[in-house]
Design a protein around this motif. Structure first.
Motif, PDB file in Angstrom:
ATOM      1  N   LEU A   1       0.832  -1.206   0.000  1.00 25.17           N
ATOM      2  CA  LEU A   1       0.000   0.000   0.000  1.00 25.17           C
ATOM      3  C   LEU A   1       0.869   1.261   0.000  1.00 25.17           C
ATOM      4  N   LEU A   2       1.903   1.286   0.832  1.00 20.07           N
ATOM      5  CA  LEU A   2       2.798   2.448   0.878  1.00 20.07           C
ATOM      6  C   LEU A   2       3.482   2.689  -0.462  1.00 20.07           C
ATOM      7  N   ILE A   3       3.912   1.616  -1.106  1.00 16.60           N
ATOM      8  CA  ILE A   3       4.560   1.750  -2.411  1.00 16.60           C
ATOM      9  C   ILE A   3       3.572   2.277  -3.443  1.00 16.60           C
ATOM     10  N   ALA A   4       2.333   1.772  -3.391  1.00 18.11           N
ATOM     11  CA  ALA A   4       1.310   2.250  -4.323  1.00 18.11           C
ATOM     12  C   ALA A   4       1.068   3.742  -4.138  1.00 18.11           C
ATOM     13  N   GLU A   5       0.978   4.177  -2.878  1.00 16.18           N
ATOM     14  CA  GLU A   5       0.760   5.598  -2.606  1.00 16.18           C
ATOM     15  C   GLU A   5       1.950   6.435  -3.081  1.00 16.18           C
ATOM     16  N   ALA A   6       3.164   5.930  -2.857  1.00 15.59           N
ATOM     17  CA  ALA A   6       4.361   6.652  -3.305  1.00 15.59           C
ATOM     18  C   ALA A   6       4.397   6.742  -4.827  1.00 15.59           C
TER      19      ALA A   6
ATOM     20  N   GLU B   1       9.831   7.905  -7.874  1.00 17.59           N
ATOM     21  CA  GLU B   1      10.467   6.976  -8.802  1.00 17.59           C
ATOM     22  C   GLU B   1      11.000   5.780  -8.034  1.00 17.59           C
ATOM     23  N   ARG B   2      11.078   4.655  -8.715  1.00 12.58           N
ATOM     24  CA  ARG B   2      11.497   3.395  -8.107  1.00 12.58           C
ATOM     25  C   ARG B   2      12.841   3.533  -7.395  1.00 12.58           C
ATOM     26  N   ARG B   3      13.829   4.059  -8.071  1.00 10.92           N
ATOM     27  CA  ARG B   3      15.172   4.176  -7.501  1.00 10.92           C
ATOM     28  C   ARG B   3      15.171   5.058  -6.253  1.00 10.92           C
ATOM     29  N   ALA B   4      14.452   6.164  -6.312  1.00  9.37           N
ATOM     30  CA  ALA B   4      14.384   7.077  -5.170  1.00  9.37           C
ATOM     31  C   ALA B   4      13.725   6.396  -3.971  1.00  9.37           C
ATOM     32  N   LEU B   5      12.685   5.617  -4.228  1.00 14.76           N
ATOM     33  CA  LEU B   5      11.980   4.907  -3.167  1.00 14.76           C
ATOM     34  C   LEU B   5      12.870   3.829  -2.550  1.00 14.76           C
ATOM     35  N   LEU B   6      13.576   3.078  -3.379  1.00 16.51           N
ATOM     36  CA  LEU B   6      14.486   2.051  -2.869  1.00 16.51           C
ATOM     37  C   LEU B   6      15.622   2.674  -2.068  1.00 16.51           C
ATOM     38  N   ASP B   7      16.149   3.782  -2.553  1.00 12.27           N
ATOM     39  CA  ASP B   7      17.215   4.480  -1.826  1.00 12.27           C
ATOM     40  C   ASP B   7      16.714   4.960  -0.461  1.00 12.27           C
TER      41      ASP B   7
END
Length: 126
Positions: free
Chosen positions: A96-101, A107-113
């Motif tokens: 859910l958090l990833i979906a909201e982000a 962006e994927r890389r920013a979220l993983l970082d």
């Protein structure tokens, strides 16, 4: 135990308590075996209803973060799980958090970082 409760926030008080205890355990501010206030003391210190404090502790106990004993009171569990797979309830919350982000433009890389940075911060304070 020092809690910062926001009575005007949409998150219920019992969840704010639960979340802060979990964060405290994860970042090392609360050690395994450490005694927590009784339900009555927590309610008095935080200025909340005893039923709210009880609900927070019941949830923490159900999730395996604390244990209660009539003689020793409420303590952080000494044998917290380490390593292994991510539990299903964490996976669904993270989904859910990833979906909201993602919907918010992350962006994927920013979220993983960011995830790595937060994880590292918790390890540094242990």
């Amino acid at each position: 135990m020092l809690l910062e409760l926001d009575f005007s926030h949409e998150t219920p008080i019992y969840l704010q308590i639960r979340n802060q205890v979990v964060m405290g355990i994860a970042d090392g501010r609360l050690a395994a075996g450490e005694r927590l206030p009784t339900i009555r003391a927590l309610a008095r210190e935080a200025g909340i209803n005893m039923m709210t404090a009880n609900k927070a502790y019941a949830l923490l106990k159900q999730e395996g973060y604390i244990q209660t004993d009539r003689r020793s009171g409420v303590t952080v569990r000494a044998e917290l799980k380490s390593g292994g797979a991510v539990p299903d309830r964490i996976r669904s919350g993270l989904r859910l958090l990833i979906a909201e982000a993602k919907l918010g433009g992350a962006e994927r890389r920013a979220l993983l970082d960011l995830c790595g940075q937060i994880y590292d911060e918790m390890e540094e304070t242990e």
